[in-house]
Write an enzyme that holds these catalytic residues in place. Structure first.
Site, PDB file in Angstrom:
ATOM      1  N   ARG A  45      13.934  51.817  50.405  1.00  0.00           N
ATOM      2  CA  ARG A  45      12.694  52.092  51.137  1.00  0.00           C
ATOM      3  C   ARG A  45      11.520  51.889  50.181  1.00  0.00           C
ATOM      4  NH1 ARG A  45      16.418  56.284  52.214  1.00  0.00           N
ATOM      5  NH2 ARG A  45      17.035  56.370  54.401  1.00  0.00           N
ATOM      6  N   LYS A  69      15.132  60.283  50.824  1.00  0.00           N
ATOM      7  CA  LYS A  69      14.667  61.305  51.758  1.00  0.00           C
ATOM      8  C   LYS A  69      15.363  62.625  51.470  1.00  0.00           C
ATOM      9  CE  LYS A  69      13.474  58.483  55.731  1.00  0.00           C
ATOM     10  NZ  LYS A  69      13.783  58.232  57.149  1.00  0.00           N
ATOM     11  N   HIS A 137       9.982  47.411  55.279  1.00  0.00           N
ATOM     12  CA  HIS A 137      11.099  47.933  56.071  1.00  0.00           C
ATOM     13  C   HIS A 137      11.890  46.800  56.731  1.00  0.00           C
ATOM     14  CE1 HIS A 137      13.151  51.526  57.327  1.00  0.00           C
ATOM     15  NE2 HIS A 137      13.310  50.986  58.520  1.00  0.00           N
ATOM     16  N   ARG A 140      14.587  45.903  54.457  1.00  0.00           N
ATOM     17  CA  ARG A 140      15.670  46.892  54.501  1.00  0.00           C
ATOM     18  C   ARG A 140      16.601  46.567  55.668  1.00  0.00           C
ATOM     19  NH1 ARG A 140      17.266  51.923  52.916  1.00  0.00           N
ATOM     20  NH2 ARG A 140      17.863  53.432  54.509  1.00  0.00           N
ATOM     21  N   HIS A 163      22.051  56.344  54.921  1.00  0.00           N
ATOM     22  CA  HIS A 163      21.761  56.960  56.215  1.00  0.00           C
ATOM     23  C   HIS A 163      22.621  58.208  56.367  1.00  0.00           C
ATOM     24  CE1 HIS A 163      20.415  52.866  58.040  1.00  0.00           C
ATOM     25  NE2 HIS A 163      19.410  53.506  57.502  1.00  0.00           N
ATOM     26  N   TYR A 172      21.060  48.492  63.034  1.00  0.00           N
ATOM     27  CA  TYR A 172      21.159  47.253  62.272  1.00  0.00           C
ATOM     28  C   TYR A 172      22.211  46.306  62.844  1.00  0.00           C
ATOM     29  CZ  TYR A 172      18.435  49.763  58.828  1.00  0.00           C
ATOM     30  OH  TYR A 172      17.447  50.465  58.203  1.00  0.00           O
TER      31      TYR A 172
END
Length: 192
Positions: A45, A69, A137, A140, A163, A172
């Protein structure tokens, strides 16, 4: 909390191809190329790239620490081409400054690049390459899609992209309708 990723990493030569196609122009060429490789090869990211510090790179083990995150810290493998691009920038492009961020702004004031600055690197490169205007993004997403196309499973892609759920990773998994048409069995008695 630090996690170490050891999931199989399918080859991302296509990701390198995208970064080469987006190869930026001087003067920030080395910095921007290294950033583009981190985005498209590791699926980082923008905030993870801008938060990368000099101490986060373990050259001996070929790993980097990524702060993601939820204040997580994870160790990711550093592909040789990505490591070489970062090393080239550090040796020949990065100003000698006390800041510990790997990537610095190209113009004064020289300080760590922000997440918006990382996205601007991707946007400027995509426009120069004639691909339209898109931010970090999208790269990504490119990394995730290429992993799937190379044969990685959704759980493997989820681990690489860090994730927390497979549902996030499923975004995706784009469906190739033309490829599915070749697999479809004709309807008995004609088309409907």
């Amino acid at each position: 909390m630090e996690r170490r990723h050891a999931a199989p990493r399918p080859d991302l030569d296509a990701g390198r191809g995208v970064a080469v196609q987006l190869r930026p122009a001087a003067p920030a060429r080395g910095r921007d190329y290294a950033i583009l490789l981190l985005l498209v090869r590791l699926g980082l990211r923008a905030a993870e790239v801008s938060g990368l510090r000099l101490d986060d790179i373990d050259w001996r083990t070929g790993e980097i620490v990524v702060r993601g995150k939820g204040r997580t810290e994870e160790r990711l493998p550093l592909p040789p081409d990505v490591g070489a691009a970062i090393a080239a920038y550090l040796r020949r492009g990065r100003p000698r400054r006390p800041e510990r961020e790997v990537f610095l702004r190209a113009c004064a004031p020289l300080r760590g690049l922000t997440p918006d600055g990382v996205s601007e690197v991707a946007r400027a490169a995509s426009e120069r390459a004639g691909l339209g205007s898109f931010g970090s993004h999208r790269l990504r997403h490119t990394a995730g899609t290429q992993l799937l196309q190379a044969g990685a499973s959704l759980p493997e892609v989820a681990e690489v992209l860090r994730h927390s759920t497979i549902a996030t990773t499923a975004i995706y998994a784009k469906v190739d309708h033309l490829a599915l048409r070749d697999l479809a069995t004709p309807w008995p008695g004609g088309a409907r």
